[in-house]
Every structure is written in C-alpha cells, then in structure tokens.
Design a protein around this motif. Structure first.
Motif, mmCIF file in Angstrom:
data_model
loop_
_atom_site.group_PDB
_atom_site.id
_atom_site.type_symbol
_atom_site.label_atom_id
_atom_site.label_comp_id
_atom_site.label_asym_id
_atom_site.label_seq_id
_atom_site.Cartn_x
_atom_site.Cartn_y
_atom_site.Cartn_z
ATOM 1 N N ALA A 81 0.943 -0.704 -0.236
ATOM 2 C CA ALA A 81 0.441 -0.090 0.313
ATOM 3 C C ALA A 81 0.836 1.197 0.577
ATOM 4 O O ALA A 81 1.025 1.297 0.901
ATOM 5 C CB ALA A 81 -1.128 -0.183 0.271
ATOM 6 N N ASN A 109 1.476 5.013 0.033
ATOM 7 C CA ASN A 109 0.330 6.123 0.351
ATOM 8 C C ASN A 109 0.775 7.360 0.454
ATOM 9 O O ASN A 109 2.024 7.848 0.314
ATOM 10 C CB ASN A 109 0.015 5.712 2.171
ATOM 11 N N TYR A 135 0.292 11.416 2.073
ATOM 12 C CA TYR A 135 -0.377 11.714 2.132
ATOM 13 C C TYR A 135 -0.197 13.891 1.986
ATOM 14 O O TYR A 135 0.704 14.710 2.505
ATOM 15 C CB TYR A 135 -0.608 12.346 3.556
ATOM 16 N N MET A 171 -5.748 8.782 7.431
ATOM 17 C CA MET A 171 -5.929 7.573 7.429
ATOM 18 C C MET A 171 -6.508 7.420 8.807
ATOM 19 O O MET A 171 -5.982 7.977 9.700
ATOM 20 C CB MET A 171 -4.967 6.145 7.739
ATOM 21 N N HIS A 228 -7.370 2.403 12.747
ATOM 22 C CA HIS A 228 -7.599 1.200 12.165
ATOM 23 C C HIS A 228 -6.350 -0.414 12.946
ATOM 24 O O HIS A 228 -5.856 0.380 12.913
ATOM 25 C CB HIS A 228 -7.315 1.022 10.504
ATOM 26 N N ASP A 254 -4.806 -3.386 10.781
ATOM 27 C CA ASP A 254 -4.065 -3.936 9.224
ATOM 28 C C ASP A 254 -4.940 -5.428 9.509
ATOM 29 O O ASP A 254 -4.199 -5.866 10.705
ATOM 30 C CB ASP A 254 -3.132 -3.899 9.033
ATOM 31 N N LEU A 260 6.219 -0.831 7.497
ATOM 32 C CA LEU A 260 6.326 0.351 6.952
ATOM 33 C C LEU A 260 7.508 1.400 6.676
ATOM 34 O O LEU A 260 8.135 1.260 7.940
ATOM 35 C CB LEU A 260 4.649 1.083 8.100
ATOM 36 N N LEU A 276 2.782 8.794 11.566
ATOM 37 C CA LEU A 276 2.250 7.591 12.074
ATOM 38 C C LEU A 276 1.936 7.790 13.206
ATOM 39 O O LEU A 276 2.908 8.147 14.144
ATOM 40 C CB LEU A 276 3.492 6.452 11.795
ATOM 41 N N HIS A 287 -3.664 1.724 14.488
ATOM 42 C CA HIS A 287 -2.470 2.964 14.168
ATOM 43 C C HIS A 287 -3.516 4.142 12.987
ATOM 44 O O HIS A 287 -5.372 3.658 12.681
ATOM 45 C CB HIS A 287 -1.880 2.269 13.089
ATOM 46 N N ALA A 336 -2.774 7.854 10.860
ATOM 47 C CA ALA A 336 -1.654 8.653 9.832
ATOM 48 C C ALA A 336 -2.711 10.237 9.992
ATOM 49 O O ALA A 336 -3.188 10.199 9.242
ATOM 50 C CB ALA A 336 -1.654 8.271 8.323
ATOM 51 N N ARG A 369 3.602 13.818 2.992
ATOM 52 C CA ARG A 369 3.978 13.083 3.802
ATOM 53 C C ARG A 369 3.560 11.496 2.949
ATOM 54 O O ARG A 369 2.726 11.182 1.767
ATOM 55 C CB ARG A 369 3.529 12.434 5.156
ATOM 56 N N SER A 428 4.283 7.090 2.630
ATOM 57 C CA SER A 428 4.242 6.185 3.751
ATOM 58 C C SER A 428 4.190 4.906 2.046
ATOM 59 O O SER A 428 3.684 4.782 1.452
ATOM 60 C CB SER A 428 3.595 5.920 4.100
ATOM 61 N N ALA A 485 3.673 0.815 2.986
ATOM 62 C CA ALA A 485 2.975 -0.557 3.783
ATOM 63 C C ALA A 485 3.191 -1.446 3.320
ATOM 64 O O ALA A 485 2.257 -2.006 2.338
ATOM 65 C CB ALA A 485 2.005 -0.102 4.340
ATOM 66 N N ILE A 540 2.407 -4.803 3.670
ATOM 67 C CA ILE A 540 1.135 -5.249 4.397
ATOM 68 C C ILE A 540 1.118 -7.015 3.902
ATOM 69 O O ILE A 540 0.574 -7.577 3.112
ATOM 70 C CB ILE A 540 -0.628 -5.205 3.767
HETATM 71 O O1 LIG Z 1 1.162 5.797 6.197
HETATM 72 C C1 LIG Z 1 0.760 5.611 7.357
HETATM 73 O O2 LIG Z 1 1.860 5.702 7.951
HETATM 74 C C2 LIG Z 1 0.191 4.636 7.716
HETATM 75 C C3 LIG Z 1 -0.134 3.648 6.917
HETATM 76 C C4 LIG Z 1 -1.251 2.562 7.003
HETATM 77 O O3 LIG Z 1 -1.977 2.626 8.071
HETATM 78 C C5 LIG Z 1 -1.379 1.669 6.164
HETATM 79 O O4 LIG Z 1 -1.384 1.798 4.631
HETATM 80 O O5 LIG Z 1 -2.663 0.707 5.989
#
Ligand SMILES: O=C(O)CCC(=O)C(=O)O
Ligand SMILES: [Fe+2]
Length: 416
Positions: A270, A272, A274, A286, A289, A291, A298, A305, A345, A347, A355, A357, A359, A361
C-alpha cells in the motif's frame, strides 16, 4: 469539491489534484466530527518507551533467546516495534532531536550465521549497514546496526512512489478501481464510495508475492517504478519471513510453523500519499484502524504515523532515517489466540509537507482460513476467534468502513 476526473463509477477527485491550486481550506467532505480529530496539541506529550529491536541478533545463535523475548514483550505490550536500532532511549521526545547519517560499511561480517533462517542477501554477503546517530544537544553517540535492507533500496522505493504521485492525473486514474480485490488499484481516502467523511490520502495498492506473477501489472510509469519498488518488495518479504520465525518462537511455536503458507503468503504493497493539508487539525490521512494480515512493515518519509497504546492514548512514531516499522496485524492476533494484539494506528497530516508511506502488508495466502493455533488453546486460554481469511477481510471492507464493525470483531468469540 472539484469536478470528478472521469464519469465512470470509479471516478473520484484525488487529494493530489485537489491541492494543486493550493486551497486555503479543506472541502467540507474531509472535515471530521471533533471527537475524531487528531488533536495535534497532545503530540508534544510523548513519554512512552518505544520498543526498538536489534536484528543483528539474528546472526548470533546465542542471542536468539534475547531477541525472541524482546519481540514477544514488544508485541504483548504494543503490537509494534521498529527494527534496526541498537539503542534504547528512554523517551520518544528525544528521538526527535536525533540527527542520522547512514553509511555502507563493507566487510562487517558475522561469522556465526543464524543457522535456521535465510538471512537477508545483504547480511549473507557480509555487507552490513551501520548507522551513526548523534543526539543533540548533548551529542550522545551510539552505533546501531541496520535490518539488512540497504538504505538505497528503501530510498529508491520512496523516490519511485513520489514520482508516481507526481504524474498527471490520467496516468494514475487508469488504475482506479472500486474493486477491493483488484491486484492493482489507485484510489483515494479509504474507500471513497462508502466513507462518510473522506480521508486526506491517495494510494496505489498492488500485490507483490510471488513478484513474477504481479509485477507486469504494476505501473510502468515512472519507468523505474517496477524495478525500484520490486527490489524493495522482495527485500521486505525476506525480512518478513525472518521476523515471522522469531515471532513464532516467541509464542512457543516452532520457528517454521506455517512455513509453506508464509512462503506463499499474500503481500500487498500500500503506497500512500498524504499531500500537505491546509487544515491538518480538522482531517486525518487515515482513520484509526488495524491492518488485517500477520505483519505490516512500514517505511515512512517523515513523521505522521500514530499508534494507540493500551490506555487508548495516541503516540507519534518518530521518524528514523532508514528504519522500518513492524506492526502486528489481526491475522496474528487470531493465530496467537489473543496472546498478541494487533496495533491500532492512524495517519495524521502536515500543513507544509507531503508525506509518503509504503506499507507492505503480509498475510497467509488469500483464501487460507486462519484460526488460533491449536497449541495456544488450553483451559486458561479457550478458543477466542473463529477462522478468517484475507479474502474474507476484503469482502468485509468492500461494504464496511475499516474503522467500524471490523472484520476482527466479527471473528471474536469472546474477548481474549
Ligand atoms: O501512512 C502510514 O503511516 C500508515 C499507513 C497504513 O496504516 C496502511 O497503509 O495501512
Ligand atoms: Fe494500516
């Protein structure tokens, strides 16, 4: 909101497009009810010790029990740890003052190789990465050892993510899909079709294991995306497999417990984005939630985060250059019969800076039903969860938002 970018069902306005004209305010669709906002003013009150695990212990059989204990303790406490650093600072706030330089120190060899695991290629080739950290203003100095993934692999992946989100809208929208099972998917918010309030996030998600099966579906623009993100995906998957062995052992299971399922497991990247947000106190990147999956590894481009502790307090995870964050997911909570809890967690956003990220998963194979390990069910620990699968989770989130009526709640027989 601005005009939609196309007229099909999967159309939406990405946050990246929305912010091109530098709006002073966020559109109403992104404004959260006040009780769901992040309350940035609390961020300076950070005093919880942050578990940091030194993975060089993987190389020393004599240190394995210590590593297994540390991993077990971190997960019991938080469901979370950060790898790469051999330094324990008492307070997170001090982490913010760290300045970090990374250099490749060839020839740091570990002769006592961890006999059971396949070490990361970087470790096997005798290359290691040493991070020199100095903590101003006192210049406290410590040398720390990395997790084995070269810093340039991490940086290249982040650079290719940044380039992807910078592309013109039509190059990204060709991956837009509302089907949560799609192997490659560009989207915004969490699920813009069902979200009551939108989240300030664009993403591209793609499957990654086995990489040869999926990589040809990934974006070919920017031209280096597949190569750079692919190298990172492979390295992270190797790290994930090593960590799973340690975590299995920390639960008293064999290191190779579910080995074949882990080998063939699903990996969703994932990625991401922002964008800078003119009113970060009113919105979130975010929502809170957990995962689904076993582990999430991550990589963040800057701080943003937050994780929730057992007292339901939020803590910002400090940005450490080159460090990777390892989070425990719902599938591991189920597998451990509740001994370990998945980490909640979210975001948060920044007024000035975008920003990113990535992830990764990880979970057992898509259709594999996972229930509590029989070895972890006894009179004191009666079975606490029904079986679930990653595919079941995807079906669940196609109709329910990730922060309410969660799939994990649906699997719970009682509170473990
Ligand atoms: O951007 C983040 O730090 C969190 C990303 C996240 O929680 C996710 O992709 O499930
Ligand atoms: Fe997450």
């Amino acid at each position: 909101m601005e005009a939609k970018e196309d007229e099909s069902d999967s159309s939406f306005t990405s946050v990246t497009s929305l912010t091109l004209k530098g709006p002073k305010n966020i559109p109403q669709q992104y404004v959260l009810p006040s009780f769901q906002r992040s309350n940035h003013s609390l961020l300076n009150h950070i005093s919880t010790e942050f578990p940091i695990i030194d993975l060089s212990m993987l190389n020393h059989p004599a240190h394995m029990p210590k590593l297994i204990n540390e991993v077990g303790a971190a997960y019991k406490k938080l469901g979370f740890f950060q790898v790469s650093i051999r330094m324990h600072l008492q307070h997170w706030s001090r982490w913010n003052k760290l300045s970090t330089t990374i250099f490749d120190k060839e020839g740091v060899t570990f002769t006592n190789k961890y006999s059971r695991g396949n070490l990361c290629p970087a470790l096997l080739s005798g290359k290691n990465f040493v991070i020199n950290m100095s903590c101003s203003p006192n210049q406290t100095h410590a040398q720390v050892i990395n997790h084995g993934i070269p810093s340039w692999v991490i940086k290249d992946a982040m650079d290719s993510a940044e380039e992807f989100f910078r592309l013109p809208s039509d190059k990204k929208m060709c991956f837009a899909s509302t089907d949560v099972h799609a192997p490659v998917r560009f989207g915004t918010s969490m699920n813009h079709v069902i979200d009551k309030v939108l989240f300030w996030r664009d993403f591209i998600k793609h499957y990654a294991n086995p990489i040869s099966e999926w990589i040809h579906l990934w974006p070919s623009d920017p031209p280096s995306y597949r190569e750079k993100m692919g190298s990172y995906a492979k390295a992270v998957n190797t790290l994930q497999k090593q960590l799973m062995e340690v975590i299995m052992e920390s639960l008293g299971l064999n290191a190779d417990y579910l080995h074949d399922d882990i080998e063939e497991g699903s990996q969703v990247m994932a990625v991401n984005c922002y964008p800078a947000c003119p009113e970060p106190d009113l919105a979130l990147g975010m929502p809170p939630h957990t995962d689904y999956g076993t582990l999430t590894i991550l990589n963040q481009s800057q701080q943003g985060l937050q994780i929730m502790d057992q007292d339901k307090k939020w803590h910002v995870v400090p940005f450490v250059q080159g460090a990777l964050i390892v989070q425990l997911g719902d599938q591991f909570e189920v597998l451990s019969n509740g001994r370990y809890k998945s980490i909640r967690h979210r975001a948060i956003l920044d007024t000035h800076k975008q920003r990113l990220s990535i992830a990764s998963i990880h979970s057992m194979p898509m259709e594999k039903k996972v229930g509590p390990a029989p070895e972890l069910i006894d009179e004191q620990h009666p079975i606490a969860y029904k079986e679930g699968s990653f595919s079941g989770f995807l079906d669940h989130i196609s109709v329910k938002s990730v922060s309410e009526d969660t799939y994990l709640d649906a699997l719970k027989i009682h509170e473990a």
